[in-house]
Design an enzyme around this catalytic site. Structure first.
Site, PDB file in Angstrom:
ATOM      1  N   SER A   1       0.835  -1.204   0.000  1.00 36.22           N
ATOM      2  CA  SER A   1       0.000   0.000   0.000  1.00 36.22           C
ATOM      3  C   SER A   1       0.867   1.250   0.000  1.00 36.22           C
ATOM      4  CB  SER A   1      -0.859  -0.036   1.270  1.00 36.22           C
ATOM      5  OG  SER A   1      -1.490   1.206   1.475  1.00 36.22           O
TER       6      SER A   1
ATOM      7  N   TYR B   1      -2.168  -1.117  10.956  1.00 39.10           N
ATOM      8  CA  TYR B   1      -2.416  -1.667   9.624  1.00 39.10           C
ATOM      9  C   TYR B   1      -1.242  -1.370   8.691  1.00 39.10           C
ATOM     10  CZ  TYR B   1      -3.845  -1.873   4.797  1.00 39.10           C
ATOM     11  OH  TYR B   1      -3.853  -2.124   3.446  1.00 39.10           O
TER      12      TYR B   1
ATOM     13  N   LYS C   1       1.886  -3.796   6.727  1.00 35.24           N
ATOM     14  CA  LYS C   1       2.323  -3.801   5.315  1.00 35.24           C
ATOM     15  C   LYS C   1       3.844  -3.625   5.245  1.00 35.24           C
ATOM     16  CE  LYS C   1      -1.576  -4.577   3.462  1.00 35.24           C
ATOM     17  NZ  LYS C   1      -1.849  -5.889   2.887  1.00 35.24           N
TER      18      LYS C   1
HETATM   19  P1  NAD Z   1     -11.110  -7.048   1.236  1.00 30.16           P
HETATM   20  O1  NAD Z   1     -11.329  -7.022   2.694  1.00 30.16           O
HETATM   21  O2  NAD Z   1     -12.253  -6.768   0.350  1.00 30.16           O
HETATM   22  O3  NAD Z   1     -10.483  -8.462   0.811  1.00 30.16           O
HETATM   23  C1  NAD Z   1      -9.644  -9.189   1.651  1.00 30.16           C
HETATM   24  C2  NAD Z   1     -10.166 -10.613   1.696  1.00 30.16           C
HETATM   25  O4  NAD Z   1      -9.304 -11.397   2.523  1.00 30.16           O
HETATM   26  C3  NAD Z   1     -11.567 -10.710   2.284  1.00 30.16           C
HETATM   27  O5  NAD Z   1     -12.399 -11.433   1.408  1.00 30.16           O
HETATM   28  C4  NAD Z   1     -11.374 -11.464   3.610  1.00 30.16           C
HETATM   29  O6  NAD Z   1     -12.476 -12.286   3.917  1.00 30.16           O
HETATM   30  C5  NAD Z   1     -10.099 -12.241   3.340  1.00 30.16           C
HETATM   31  N1  NAD Z   1      -9.285 -12.553   4.534  1.00 30.16           N
HETATM   32  C6  NAD Z   1      -8.835 -11.692   5.485  1.00 30.16           C
HETATM   33  N2  NAD Z   1      -8.107 -12.343   6.392  1.00 30.16           N
HETATM   34  C7  NAD Z   1      -8.066 -13.657   6.017  1.00 30.16           C
HETATM   35  C8  NAD Z   1      -7.462 -14.819   6.548  1.00 30.16           C
HETATM   36  N3  NAD Z   1      -6.765 -14.791   7.695  1.00 30.16           N
HETATM   37  N4  NAD Z   1      -7.645 -16.005   5.890  1.00 30.16           N
HETATM   38  C9  NAD Z   1      -8.359 -16.050   4.748  1.00 30.16           C
HETATM   39  N5  NAD Z   1      -8.961 -14.976   4.198  1.00 30.16           N
HETATM   40  C10 NAD Z   1      -8.811 -13.797   4.822  1.00 30.16           C
HETATM   41  O7  NAD Z   1      -9.888  -6.037   0.925  1.00 30.16           O
HETATM   42  P2  NAD Z   1      -9.385  -5.445  -0.447  1.00 30.16           P
HETATM   43  O8  NAD Z   1      -9.756  -4.005  -0.504  1.00 30.16           O
HETATM   44  O9  NAD Z   1      -9.745  -6.329  -1.568  1.00 30.16           O
HETATM   45  O10 NAD Z   1      -7.818  -5.482  -0.198  1.00 30.16           O
HETATM   46  C11 NAD Z   1      -7.027  -6.565  -0.649  1.00 30.16           C
HETATM   47  C12 NAD Z   1      -5.592  -6.346  -0.212  1.00 30.16           C
HETATM   48  O11 NAD Z   1      -5.118  -5.119  -0.727  1.00 30.16           O
HETATM   49  C13 NAD Z   1      -5.398  -6.274   1.305  1.00 30.16           C
HETATM   50  O12 NAD Z   1      -4.184  -6.885   1.622  1.00 30.16           O
HETATM   51  C14 NAD Z   1      -5.321  -4.787   1.562  1.00 30.16           C
HETATM   52  O13 NAD Z   1      -4.578  -4.499   2.704  1.00 30.16           O
HETATM   53  C15 NAD Z   1      -4.590  -4.316   0.316  1.00 30.16           C
HETATM   54  N6  NAD Z   1      -4.833  -2.908  -0.015  1.00 30.16           N
HETATM   55  C16 NAD Z   1      -6.113  -2.462  -0.120  1.00 30.16           C
HETATM   56  C17 NAD Z   1      -6.356  -1.121  -0.426  1.00 30.16           C
HETATM   57  C18 NAD Z   1      -7.773  -0.588  -0.506  1.00 30.16           C
HETATM   58  O14 NAD Z   1      -7.949   0.618  -0.373  1.00 30.16           O
HETATM   59  N7  NAD Z   1      -8.777  -1.412  -0.715  1.00 30.16           N
HETATM   60  C19 NAD Z   1      -5.280  -0.261  -0.637  1.00 30.16           C
HETATM   61  C20 NAD Z   1      -3.975  -0.761  -0.519  1.00 30.16           C
HETATM   62  C21 NAD Z   1      -3.760  -2.092  -0.214  1.00 30.16           C
HETATM   63  C1  WQD Z   2      -9.574   9.491   0.943  1.00 32.35           C
HETATM   64  C2  WQD Z   2      -9.728  10.982   1.200  1.00 32.35           C
HETATM   65  C3  WQD Z   2     -10.020  11.543   3.518  1.00 32.35           C
HETATM   66  C4  WQD Z   2     -13.869   9.585   4.051  1.00 32.35           C
HETATM   67  C5  WQD Z   2      -6.969   4.515   3.063  1.00 32.35           C
HETATM   68  C6  WQD Z   2      -5.892   3.832   3.851  1.00 32.35           C
HETATM   69  C7  WQD Z   2      -4.762   3.447   2.955  1.00 32.35           C
HETATM   70  C8  WQD Z   2      -5.259   2.655   1.750  1.00 32.35           C
HETATM   71  C9  WQD Z   2      -6.386   3.334   1.058  1.00 32.35           C
HETATM   72  C10 WQD Z   2      -5.097   0.332   2.283  1.00 32.35           C
HETATM   73  C11 WQD Z   2      -8.954  11.454   2.425  1.00 32.35           C
HETATM   74  C12 WQD Z   2     -11.254  11.886   2.715  1.00 32.35           C
HETATM   75  C13 WQD Z   2     -12.696  10.066   3.500  1.00 32.35           C
HETATM   76  C14 WQD Z   2     -14.880  10.506   4.422  1.00 32.35           C
HETATM   77  C15 WQD Z   2     -13.483  12.304   3.652  1.00 32.35           C
HETATM   78  N1  WQD Z   2      -5.770   1.383   2.152  1.00 32.35           N
HETATM   79  N2  WQD Z   2     -12.511  11.404   3.312  1.00 32.35           N
HETATM   80  N3  WQD Z   2     -14.643  11.835   4.201  1.00 32.35           N
HETATM   81  O1  WQD Z   2      -7.269   7.549   3.882  1.00 32.35           O
HETATM   82  O2  WQD Z   2      -6.364   7.910   1.539  1.00 32.35           O
HETATM   83  O3  WQD Z   2      -6.405   5.686   2.478  1.00 32.35           O
HETATM   84  O4  WQD Z   2      -7.408   3.661   2.005  1.00 32.35           O
HETATM   85  O5  WQD Z   2      -3.917   0.162   2.217  1.00 32.35           O
HETATM   86  O6  WQD Z   2      -3.883   2.706   3.721  1.00 32.35           O
HETATM   87  O7  WQD Z   2      -5.423   4.718   4.845  1.00 32.35           O
HETATM   88  O8  WQD Z   2      -8.530   6.701   1.841  1.00 32.35           O
HETATM   89  O9  WQD Z   2     -10.875   6.697   1.122  1.00 32.35           O
HETATM   90  O10 WQD Z   2     -10.341   6.835   3.600  1.00 32.35           O
HETATM   91  O11 WQD Z   2      -9.853   8.791   2.154  1.00 32.35           O
HETATM   92  O12 WQD Z   2     -13.315  13.526   3.490  1.00 32.35           O
HETATM   93  O13 WQD Z   2     -15.940  10.144   4.950  1.00 32.35           O
HETATM   94  O14 WQD Z   2     -11.107  11.244   1.479  1.00 32.35           O
HETATM   95  O15 WQD Z   2      -9.762  12.515   4.471  1.00 32.35           O
HETATM   96  O16 WQD Z   2      -8.469  12.727   2.138  1.00 32.35           O
HETATM   97  P1  WQD Z   2      -7.097   7.074   2.507  1.00 32.35           P
HETATM   98  P2  WQD Z   2      -9.979   7.187   2.213  1.00 32.35           P
END
Ligand code: NAD
Ligand code: WQD
Length: 338
Positions: free
Chosen positions: A125, A150, A154
């Site tokens: 991330s 969190y 990562k």
């Molecule tokens: P998500 O929660 O939709 O998907 C994660 C899946 O993993 C879920 O279906 C959950 O049931 C499963 N899971 C969690 N722990 C588990 C375990 N111990 N065993 C088996 N299954 C398990 O999340 P997502 O948004 O699809 O994110 C996927 C990956 O990408 C994650 O590693 C997340 O940290 C990373 N990521 C997400 C974002 C974002 O904003 N969505 C941004 C950066 C990184």
């Molecule tokens: C986006 C922008 C908020 C909600 C998070 C995790 C990051 C990554 C992606 C996994 C920001 C603003 C949000 C609301 C708002 N995930 N906001 N009102 O914080 O950039 O990142 O998700 O790895 O680790 O921290 O994403 O969608 O929460 O926010 O004004 O109700 O929207 O302040 O500027 P963020 P977000």
């Protein structure tokens, strides 16, 4: 060519499974459904015409993970999405996050070693950068002290993979996602936040459809063009496609180093108000929102330098912010009719 997708019923995982299948890969999903639903498997099948194998278990269970690798031989690569991802919750329950995100990775790497599976693509991330000193942020930017447990998981996960690759055959591509949003054009899969969403876009669409009363915009006193914070939003399908390219690269042994790291973003920064304006334009809905104080832990602005991914992977995000917001809105409408 068999690929294991952990977290494959989740948001990014489900879109990636579809893209893998459409590129000819055979997919096995492992998910414990802690943040997703079994019905996602049916919807993946509706889109691709192919039902992925689905195994429900918790990757923190070492025995089940090792048994899985005994059962399925000849896996060519692993894409590891499974993790908990709610930043605020991780501050409240740090051990839950360290346990789930790190134990599952360790078990997976053990299982891979046992079965001689070398290739792993890992979901990292942009949160590992914190507030970068220079924008756009490159993969060489220093890793700052993590604000949340969190984010810390990562950072640690990246190091666990790097150290493991030094002593066995593990090869990894670490993908640092910026802000994934939007949904598949079929509106059959998308993001399914449990409870009140933390992220901006599901909060916008749930407000517009009447599930939430109003969106709080966290701060308008940032040093940006309109005072609201800036992020690099990327369409989840563009993101999913990058995973297929990463897997292709590893299977064709094109990766030059045991560990490669890529930023996945569009390279463009948009403010919260830019996102709201795009949503209002494409949906024809007027959004009820209110400016409130900054959210603790939020960075002011971050967007990706995507040149390394563009040049080395030959991948570029294609969808516009309007594409992203329209697909997110169509997904919300589809959910209402379910
Ligand atoms: P998500 O929660 O939709 O998907 C994660 C899946 O993993 C879920 O279906 C959950 O049931 C499963 N899971 C969690 N722990 C588990 C375990 N111990 N065993 C088996 N299954 C398990 O999340 P997502 O948004 O699809 O994110 C996927 C990956 O990408 C994650 O590693 C997340 O940290 C990373 N990521 C997400 C974002 C974002 O904003 N969505 C941004 C950066 C990184
Ligand atoms: C986006 C922008 C908020 C909600 C998070 C995790 C990051 C990554 C992606 C996994 C920001 C603003 C949000 C609301 C708002 N995930 N906001 N009102 O914080 O950039 O990142 O998700 O790895 O680790 O921290 O994403 O969608 O929460 O926010 O004004 O109700 O929207 O302040 O500027 P963020 P977000």
């Amino acid at each position: 060519m068999k690929i294991l997708v952990t977290g494959g019923t989740g948001y990014i995982g489900s879109h990636t499974v579809v893209e893998l299948q459409q590129s000819g890969y055979e997919v096995i999903i492992v998910d414990n459904l802690s943040n997703s639903y079994k019905s996602v498997v049916d919807n993946i099948e509706r889109i691709s015409g192919i039902r992925p194998v689905f195994e429900k278990f918790d990757l923190t269970d070492q025995k089940k993970t090792l048994d899985f690798f005994q059962k399925y031989s000849n896996i060519k690569g692993v894409i590891h999405f499974a993790a908990f991802k709610a930043v605020g919750e991780s501050v409240q329950f740090p051990l839950k996050y360290y346990h789930n995100n790190l134990q599952s990775l360790v078990n997976l790497l053990n299982g891979m070693e046992q079965s001689k599976v070398a290739n792993i693509v890992f979901s990292s991330s942009c949160t590992v950068y914190g507030q970068p000193d220079e924008l756009p942020v490159t993969e060489q930017a220093p890793i700052k002290k993590a604000w949340s447990p969190y984010g810390h998981t990562k950072q640690i996960s990246e190091v666990i993979i790097e150290n493991t690759s030094k002593v066995n055959s593990t090869k990894a591509i670490l993908l640092r996602y910026f802000n994934p949003i939007g949904a598949h054009e079929s509106s059959l899969i998308g993001e399914l936040p449990l409870g009140v969403p933390n992220n901006l876009v599901p909060f916008i669409t749930q407000t517009a459809i009447g599930i939430r009363k109003e969106l709080s915009v966290f701060g308008n006193d940032y040093n940006t063009h309109d005072g609201t914070a800036i992020r690099d939003y990327i369409h989840v399908v563009d993101l999913a496609k990058a995973h297929v390219i990463a897997i292709d690269r590893m299977i064709n042994t094109e990766n030059k180093k045991k560990i490669e790291i890529f930023n996945l973003g569009t390279g463009n920064g948009f403010s919260v108000l830019d996102v709201i304006n795009s949503f209002e334009k494409v949906s024809g809905q007027k959004l009820n929102y209110n400016i409130v104080d900054r959210r603790p832990g939020d960075v002011e602005k971050v967007w990706a330098d995507t040149r390394f991914a563009n040049e080395v992977l030959g991948w570029k995000a294609e969808k516009t912010l309007d594409n992203m917001m329209l697909s997110a809105w169509n997904w919300e409408l589809a959910l209402k009719n379910k």
